[in-house]
Design an enzyme around this catalytic site. Structure first.
Site, PDB file in Angstrom:
ATOM      1  CG  HIS A 115       8.995  20.706  51.178  1.00 30.97           C
ATOM      2  ND1 HIS A 115       8.189  21.359  51.083  1.00 30.97           N
ATOM      3  CD2 HIS A 115       9.773  20.029  51.398  1.00 30.97           C
ATOM      4  CE1 HIS A 115       9.176  22.230  51.652  1.00 30.97           C
ATOM      5  NE2 HIS A 115       9.838  21.224  51.593  1.00 30.97           N
ATOM      6  CB  CYS A 125       8.687  21.803  55.191  1.00 33.33           C
ATOM      7  SG  CYS A 125      10.477  23.052  55.416  1.00 33.33           S
ATOM      8  CG  ASN A 176      12.704  24.283  51.807  1.00 36.60           C
ATOM      9  OD1 ASN A 176      11.463  24.994  51.961  1.00 36.60           O
ATOM     10  ND2 ASN A 176      13.571  23.449  52.610  1.00 36.60           N
TER      11      ASN A 176
END
Ligand code: UT7
Length: 322
Positions: A249, A113, A279
């Site tokens: 993020h 990520c 996500n």
């Protein structure tokens, strides 16, 4: 002073949108739980023929078009992904071919990520050192292919997509008023690798599924994100009151809110897309940058802080002036 300035941005999302309610049919979960705990309402999933490289190429073409540049104007492609089409070659070289780019070089960066932040830092170094004039930095993921659809604690959280920025070397004065990347901060701590990982890979002969101890990752996230953002802002010589947008993020609205609070910035100055994308790992920041520009939130000259954390643990931040 050479600065790496964003001259184009674009994104691609698969057509298939899956609302939270769809998971209620197969799992002991609810739209309410997913919204309340994560802020996610829907996500996009790639169709059978769609891959990380095909989505990355679509996003890259959009960024090139916005900058009025052709593929052969680019010296390098840095692609952040943990879900490359094949074990090798890199998804980046596939994108190079799909764009019709016949020169330069291309490689993947794998920091889960935090991948896009790592890719931006690498691209910035390529430009600062004079190895490249223009670099395509892409984040692209197909996390739907590594979901365990029986694990409600993970499969409702992730989505697919891609975003890209085109960076160009431009001369700046060396002050925080310059456009372009002003500072970067990268960190990792492999002792925490068991908090978020895929239980397969080449040497096990399986592609495996994503496993996460969500609440443990959550605990690390707010603290480490606020800290890396602080470090990057210090290096850039800016403070929170100078920041126009945090582009975090997009993993969980509660992490985003917690980090903004720690940074003493109101949510009005945060670009939020988690409700629509879920996500998307390394794709989430470039997707949010592109959507933020489309919405009219991010404008030329704005001071932006991006920050991300994920498997590794790996985390980092980039400060840039748009
Ligand atoms: O992008 C990389 C970094 N990743 C992240 O940043 C993710 C970080 N973590 C998170 O976003 C959150 O921890 C989650 C959204 C994953 C979970 O939220 P939480 O508030 O930390 O919940 P929890 O894991 O502590 O679970 C609470 C309860 C558990 O039940 P018990 O043990 O209290 O009875 C879970 O079994 O919620 C249960 N649960 C669910 N219930 C309904 C877990 N998943 C679900 C679900 N639907 N989908």
């Amino acid at each position: 002073m050479r600065r790496a300035v964003v001259i184009g941005v674009g994104h691609h999302l698969p057509d298939r949108i899956v609302e939270n309610a769809e998971f209620e049919k197969t799992l002991d979960t609810s739209d309410e739980w997913i919204r309340a705990r994560s802020g996610i309402e829907r996500r996009h999933f790639a169709s059978d023929g769609e891959t990380t490289s095909s989505m990355a190429s679509a996003a890259a073409n959009a960024a090139l078009a916005q900058a009025s540049k052709a593929a052969d104007d680019v010296d390098a492609i840095v692609l952040a992904t943990s879900t490359a089409d094949l074990t090798f070659p890199s998804a980046a070289t596939m994108v190079q071919d799909q764009l019709g780019m016949t020169r330069g070089f291309a490689f993947d960066v794998q920091a889960v990520c935090a991948g896009f932040v790592y890719a931006l830092a690498n691209a910035n170094a390529l430009i600062a050192s004079g190895q490249a004039e223009r670099v395509l930095v892409i984040g692209a993921e197909t996390f739907s292919r590594i979901m365990d659809w029986t694990d409600r604690s993970t499969c409702v959280l992730f989505g697919d997509g891609a975003g890209a920025v085109l960076l160009e070397a431009q001369e700046g004065d060396g002050t925080s008023q310059d456009r372009g990347i002003l500072s970067t901060d990268l960190n990792s701590d492999g002792r925490h690798r068991d908090l978020l990982y895929v239980d397969g890979g080449v040497s096990t002969g399986t592609s495996g599924y994503l496993r996460m101890q969500g609440n443990q990752v959550f605990r690390h996230a707010v603290e480490k994100l606020a800290q890396t953002a602080e470090t990057a802002m210090e290096r850039a010589g800016v403070s929170a009151s100078d920041v126009d947008w945090i582009v975090p993020h997009q993993a969980n609205i509660r992490i985003i809110q917690g980090t903004a609070k720690k940074m003493d910035l109101p949510m009005e100055r945060v670009v939020v897309t988690v409700q629509d994308h879920g996500n998307t790992s390394a794709a989430s920041i470039p997707l949010a940058l592109s959507v933020g520009v489309e919405r009219g939130q991010i404008k030329r000259g704005d001071l932006i802080v991006t920050e991300a954390i994920g498997g590794g643990l790996a985390w980092g931040a980039v400060v840039m002036r748009w």
